[in-house]
Design a protein around this motif. Structure first.
Motif, PDB file in Angstrom:
ATOM      1  N   ILE A  39     -46.884  35.924 165.619  1.00  0.00           N
ATOM      2  CA  ILE A  39     -46.031  35.086 164.781  1.00  0.00           C
ATOM      3  C   ILE A  39     -46.296  33.614 165.055  1.00  0.00           C
ATOM      4  O   ILE A  39     -46.428  32.806 164.126  1.00  0.00           O
ATOM      5  CB  ILE A  39     -44.544  35.433 165.008  1.00  0.00           C
ATOM      6  CG1 ILE A  39     -44.246  36.828 164.449  1.00  0.00           C
ATOM      7  CG2 ILE A  39     -43.632  34.389 164.374  1.00  0.00           C
ATOM      8  CD1 ILE A  39     -42.832  37.309 164.698  1.00  0.00           C
ATOM      9  N   ALA A  40     -46.424  33.251 166.310  1.00  0.00           N
ATOM     10  CA  ALA A  40     -46.657  31.850 166.667  1.00  0.00           C
ATOM     11  C   ALA A  40     -47.995  31.348 166.146  1.00  0.00           C
ATOM     12  O   ALA A  40     -48.130  30.173 165.791  1.00  0.00           O
ATOM     13  CB  ALA A  40     -46.585  31.683 168.179  1.00  0.00           C
ATOM     14  N   ALA A  41     -49.002  32.232 166.077  1.00  0.00           N
ATOM     15  CA  ALA A  41     -50.350  31.823 165.664  1.00  0.00           C
ATOM     16  C   ALA A  41     -50.569  31.897 164.160  1.00  0.00           C
ATOM     17  O   ALA A  41     -51.627  31.502 163.678  1.00  0.00           O
ATOM     18  CB  ALA A  41     -51.384  32.702 166.371  1.00  0.00           C
ATOM     19  N   ALA A  42     -49.604  32.372 163.406  1.00  0.00           N
ATOM     20  CA  ALA A  42     -49.768  32.534 161.955  1.00  0.00           C
ATOM     21  C   ALA A  42     -49.830  31.169 161.268  1.00  0.00           C
ATOM     22  O   ALA A  42     -49.229  30.200 161.726  1.00  0.00           O
ATOM     23  CB  ALA A  42     -48.608  33.343 161.388  1.00  0.00           C
ATOM     24  N   PRO A  43     -50.552  31.077 160.141  1.00  0.00           N
ATOM     25  CA  PRO A  43     -50.610  29.802 159.405  1.00  0.00           C
ATOM     26  C   PRO A  43     -49.281  29.483 158.731  1.00  0.00           C
ATOM     27  O   PRO A  43     -48.455  30.369 158.486  1.00  0.00           O
ATOM     28  CB  PRO A  43     -51.715  30.039 158.373  1.00  0.00           C
ATOM     29  CG  PRO A  43     -51.798  31.512 158.224  1.00  0.00           C
ATOM     30  CD  PRO A  43     -51.416  32.098 159.538  1.00  0.00           C
ATOM     31  N   ALA A  44     -49.084  28.211 158.448  1.00  0.00           N
ATOM     32  CA  ALA A  44     -47.871  27.772 157.762  1.00  0.00           C
ATOM     33  C   ALA A  44     -47.759  28.472 156.413  1.00  0.00           C
ATOM     34  O   ALA A  44     -48.760  28.743 155.751  1.00  0.00           O
ATOM     35  CB  ALA A  44     -47.897  26.265 157.570  1.00  0.00           C
ATOM     36  N   GLY A  45     -46.521  28.752 156.009  1.00  0.00           N
ATOM     37  CA  GLY A  45     -46.291  29.390 154.729  1.00  0.00           C
ATOM     38  C   GLY A  45     -46.405  30.896 154.746  1.00  0.00           C
ATOM     39  O   GLY A  45     -46.282  31.537 153.700  1.00  0.00           O
ATOM     40  N   SER A  46     -46.641  31.481 155.917  1.00  0.00           N
ATOM     41  CA  SER A  46     -46.779  32.933 156.011  1.00  0.00           C
ATOM     42  C   SER A  46     -45.440  33.628 155.768  1.00  0.00           C
ATOM     43  O   SER A  46     -44.374  33.047 155.946  1.00  0.00           O
ATOM     44  CB  SER A  46     -47.310  33.335 157.389  1.00  0.00           C
ATOM     45  OG  SER A  46     -48.622  32.872 157.597  1.00  0.00           O
ATOM     46  N   ALA A  47     -45.542  34.902 155.380  1.00  0.00           N
ATOM     47  CA  ALA A  47     -44.355  35.742 155.221  1.00  0.00           C
ATOM     48  C   ALA A  47     -44.279  36.708 156.397  1.00  0.00           C
ATOM     49  O   ALA A  47     -45.304  37.252 156.831  1.00  0.00           O
ATOM     50  CB  ALA A  47     -44.421  36.512 153.903  1.00  0.00           C
ATOM     51  N   PHE A  48     -43.059  36.926 156.903  1.00  0.00           N
ATOM     52  CA  PHE A  48     -42.849  37.827 158.036  1.00  0.00           C
ATOM     53  C   PHE A  48     -41.804  38.868 157.638  1.00  0.00           C
ATOM     54  O   PHE A  48     -40.677  38.523 157.285  1.00  0.00           O
ATOM     55  CB  PHE A  48     -42.371  37.060 159.263  1.00  0.00           C
ATOM     56  CG  PHE A  48     -43.335  35.980 159.706  1.00  0.00           C
ATOM     57  CD1 PHE A  48     -44.410  36.277 160.521  1.00  0.00           C
ATOM     58  CD2 PHE A  48     -43.155  34.670 159.283  1.00  0.00           C
ATOM     59  CE1 PHE A  48     -45.298  35.289 160.907  1.00  0.00           C
ATOM     60  CE2 PHE A  48     -44.030  33.673 159.673  1.00  0.00           C
ATOM     61  CZ  PHE A  48     -45.118  33.975 160.489  1.00  0.00           C
ATOM     62  N   ILE A  49     -42.217  40.136 157.672  1.00  0.00           N
ATOM     63  CA  ILE A  49     -41.315  41.243 157.359  1.00  0.00           C
ATOM     64  C   ILE A  49     -41.134  42.040 158.644  1.00  0.00           C
ATOM     65  O   ILE A  49     -42.087  42.634 159.155  1.00  0.00           O
ATOM     66  CB  ILE A  49     -41.891  42.134 156.252  1.00  0.00           C
ATOM     67  CG1 ILE A  49     -42.312  41.286 155.051  1.00  0.00           C
ATOM     68  CG2 ILE A  49     -40.873  43.187 155.830  1.00  0.00           C
ATOM     69  CD1 ILE A  49     -43.143  42.054 154.031  1.00  0.00           C
ATOM     70  N   ILE A  50     -39.919  42.064 159.160  1.00  0.00           N
ATOM     71  CA  ILE A  50     -39.683  42.608 160.495  1.00  0.00           C
ATOM     72  C   ILE A  50     -38.935  43.926 160.374  1.00  0.00           C
ATOM     73  O   ILE A  50     -37.785  43.967 159.904  1.00  0.00           O
ATOM     74  CB  ILE A  50     -38.917  41.598 161.359  1.00  0.00           C
ATOM     75  CG1 ILE A  50     -39.802  40.347 161.558  1.00  0.00           C
ATOM     76  CG2 ILE A  50     -38.530  42.184 162.691  1.00  0.00           C
ATOM     77  CD1 ILE A  50     -39.077  39.066 161.539  1.00  0.00           C
ATOM     78  N   LEU A  51     -39.600  45.002 160.784  1.00  0.00           N
ATOM     79  CA  LEU A  51     -39.006  46.344 160.694  1.00  0.00           C
ATOM     80  C   LEU A  51     -39.596  47.242 161.762  1.00  0.00           C
ATOM     81  O   LEU A  51     -40.221  48.260 161.478  1.00  0.00           O
ATOM     82  CB  LEU A  51     -39.213  46.937 159.283  1.00  0.00           C
ATOM     83  CG  LEU A  51     -40.400  46.470 158.417  1.00  0.00           C
ATOM     84  CD1 LEU A  51     -41.741  46.794 158.979  1.00  0.00           C
ATOM     85  CD2 LEU A  51     -40.253  46.999 157.012  1.00  0.00           C
ATOM     86  N   THR A  52     -39.374  46.856 163.012  1.00  0.00           N
ATOM     87  CA  THR A  52     -39.920  47.619 164.132  1.00  0.00           C
ATOM     88  C   THR A  52     -39.028  48.815 164.444  1.00  0.00           C
ATOM     89  O   THR A  52     -37.993  49.046 163.817  1.00  0.00           O
ATOM     90  CB  THR A  52     -40.074  46.750 165.389  1.00  0.00           C
ATOM     91  OG1 THR A  52     -38.800  46.564 166.008  1.00  0.00           O
ATOM     92  CG2 THR A  52     -40.681  45.392 165.042  1.00  0.00           C
ATOM     93  N   HIS A  53     -39.413  49.541 165.473  1.00  0.00           N
ATOM     94  CA  HIS A  53     -38.668  50.717 165.911  1.00  0.00           C
ATOM     95  C   HIS A  53     -37.537  50.370 166.864  1.00  0.00           C
ATOM     96  O   HIS A  53     -36.826  51.259 167.338  1.00  0.00           O
ATOM     97  CB  HIS A  53     -39.630  51.681 166.626  1.00  0.00           C
ATOM     98  CG  HIS A  53     -40.300  51.060 167.821  1.00  0.00           C
ATOM     99  ND1 HIS A  53     -41.224  50.051 167.706  1.00  0.00           N
ATOM    100  CD2 HIS A  53     -40.151  51.297 169.156  1.00  0.00           C
ATOM    101  CE1 HIS A  53     -41.643  49.695 168.919  1.00  0.00           C
ATOM    102  NE2 HIS A  53     -41.003  50.443 169.813  1.00  0.00           N
ATOM    103  N   ASP A  54     -37.361  49.066 167.143  1.00  0.00           N
ATOM    104  CA  ASP A  54     -36.421  48.633 168.188  1.00  0.00           C
ATOM    105  C   ASP A  54     -35.612  47.445 167.675  1.00  0.00           C
ATOM    106  O   ASP A  54     -36.177  46.414 167.323  1.00  0.00           O
ATOM    107  CB  ASP A  54     -37.244  48.255 169.431  1.00  0.00           C
ATOM    108  CG  ASP A  54     -36.377  47.913 170.633  1.00  0.00           C
ATOM    109  OD1 ASP A  54     -35.389  47.178 170.472  1.00  0.00           O
ATOM    110  OD2 ASP A  54     -36.714  48.370 171.743  1.00  0.00           O
TER     111      ASP A  54
END
Length: 335
Positions: free
Chosen positions: A209-224
């Motif tokens: 997440i920290a290394a992703a380029p600006a404007g990226s989309a993050f969809i968070i759906l882990t097992h925890d």
């Protein structure tokens, strides 16, 4: 997994290709000016919007491909002048080859002006102009370079969690104009993904997440749930994400808000989308949830303001403001 056919692959498979480009658009049309399609005698790459407009373009392009004069002209342009063991083209042979600033021979290029109305059985109501150009080697090189530059500029979509919904999202995003990265700590879950996306096993996904380029989309759906909170807060703390979504319900959203208040120096959660894909459907199957989420993400990434203001504030979805009577909704299914 099957890899999508790139423009470079397509051009390498077809010796003779006509490029169709929309050069001017007036009124309503299926695609915008600058859109290109590539036509071979027995193949197509890309689209200018389908319908009668595209049929007309394909028909004209394939008639061009059958013209001997055009074939001779493009072969003249492609003939190497200084290759060892080959003769330099004579002045006559090179008569059709344009020098810098000159137009292509008429056999290699046509222009069409097409009304998108009842004349062609289409009801957009606009009008388009398009150029059809028989591609020489320099045209091919330029088209490949532009396509590769476009691929590099695609927005990144990080699917954080390779469970059922994560894999369903990867299946959808592989067909969309994004670079999808499916991330999980579990190799066995990643191995179940058959989509043509980037697969990344990561022990510390916060780094991704920290290394992703600006404007990226993050969809968070882990097992925890705890990991969900860590990743969602990391994405929000960037301040430049195009989309941050967390699977769950209004209850989970409120728990996350309190957690951020107590553990993240009061990090605001106004820009968080939770629940994700809240389109009103009661169907909790992974493929249905993924369809709503993908539509939500693409709508954000392709909005008029996405390029200039990727960190814009977002209104909380109405469904997320209401208490949920049965606990987690999307979060209740196997992920």
């Amino acid at each position: 997994m099957a890899r999508r056919l790139s423009l470079q692959d397509f051009l390498s498979r077809h010796e003779h290709v006509v490029q169709v480009a929309l050069t001017r658009v007036r009124g309503s049309s299926p695609r915008e000016a600058g859109t290109c399609m590539f036509v071979a005698a027995e193949g197509l790459w890309g689209t200018i919007g389908g319908g009668q407009l595209e049929y007309i373009a394909i028909d004209h392009a394939r008639r061009m491909l059958k013209q001997d004069r055009a074939l001779r002209s493009v072969e003249s342009l492609n003939r190497p002048a200084d290759r060892p063991g080959s003769a330099r083209p004579s002045q006559r042979e090179g008569a059709n080859a344009p020098t810098q600033g000159q137009a292509l021979p008429s056999a290699l290029c046509e222009t069409l002006d097409v009304p998108l109305g009842p004349e062609i059985g289409q009801c957009c109501g606009g009008r388009v102009e398009m150029s059809l150009t028989w591609m020489c080697q320099s045209d091919r090189d330029g088209a490949i370079a532009r396509e590769q530059a476009g691929e590099q500029a695609l927005p990144h979509v990080y699917v954080m969690g390779a469970g059922h919904v994560g894999r369903a999202l990867a299946d959808l995003f592989q067909h969309m104009p994004v670079r999808c990265i499916l991330i999980d700590q579990r190799a066995e879950e990643l191995a179940l993904c058959n989509a043509d996306v980037e697969i990344r096993q990561s022990a510390i996904p916060e780094i991704d997440i920290a290394a992703a380029p600006a404007g990226s989309a993050f969809i968070i759906l882990t097992h925890d749930h705890a990991l969900d909170f860590l990743l969602a807060s990391a994405a929000l703390q960037r301040g430049d994400a195009g989309y941050v979504g967390l699977i769950g319900s209004a209850t989970k959203r409120e728990k996350f808000r309190r957690w951020c208040r107590d553990h993240c120096d009061g990090l605001g959660t106004d820009r968080l989308i939770c629940p994700i894909g809240a389109g009103g459907s009661r169907d909790k199957r992974p493929s249905v949830i993924a369809a709503f989420v993908a539509a939500e993400v693409i709508a954000d990434l392709t909005s008029e303001t996405a390029a200039s203001a990727p960190a814009r504030s977002k209104e909380l979805p109405q469904t997320g403001k209401q208490p949920d009577a049965e606990g987690d909704t999307a979060g209740a299914i196997s992920r």
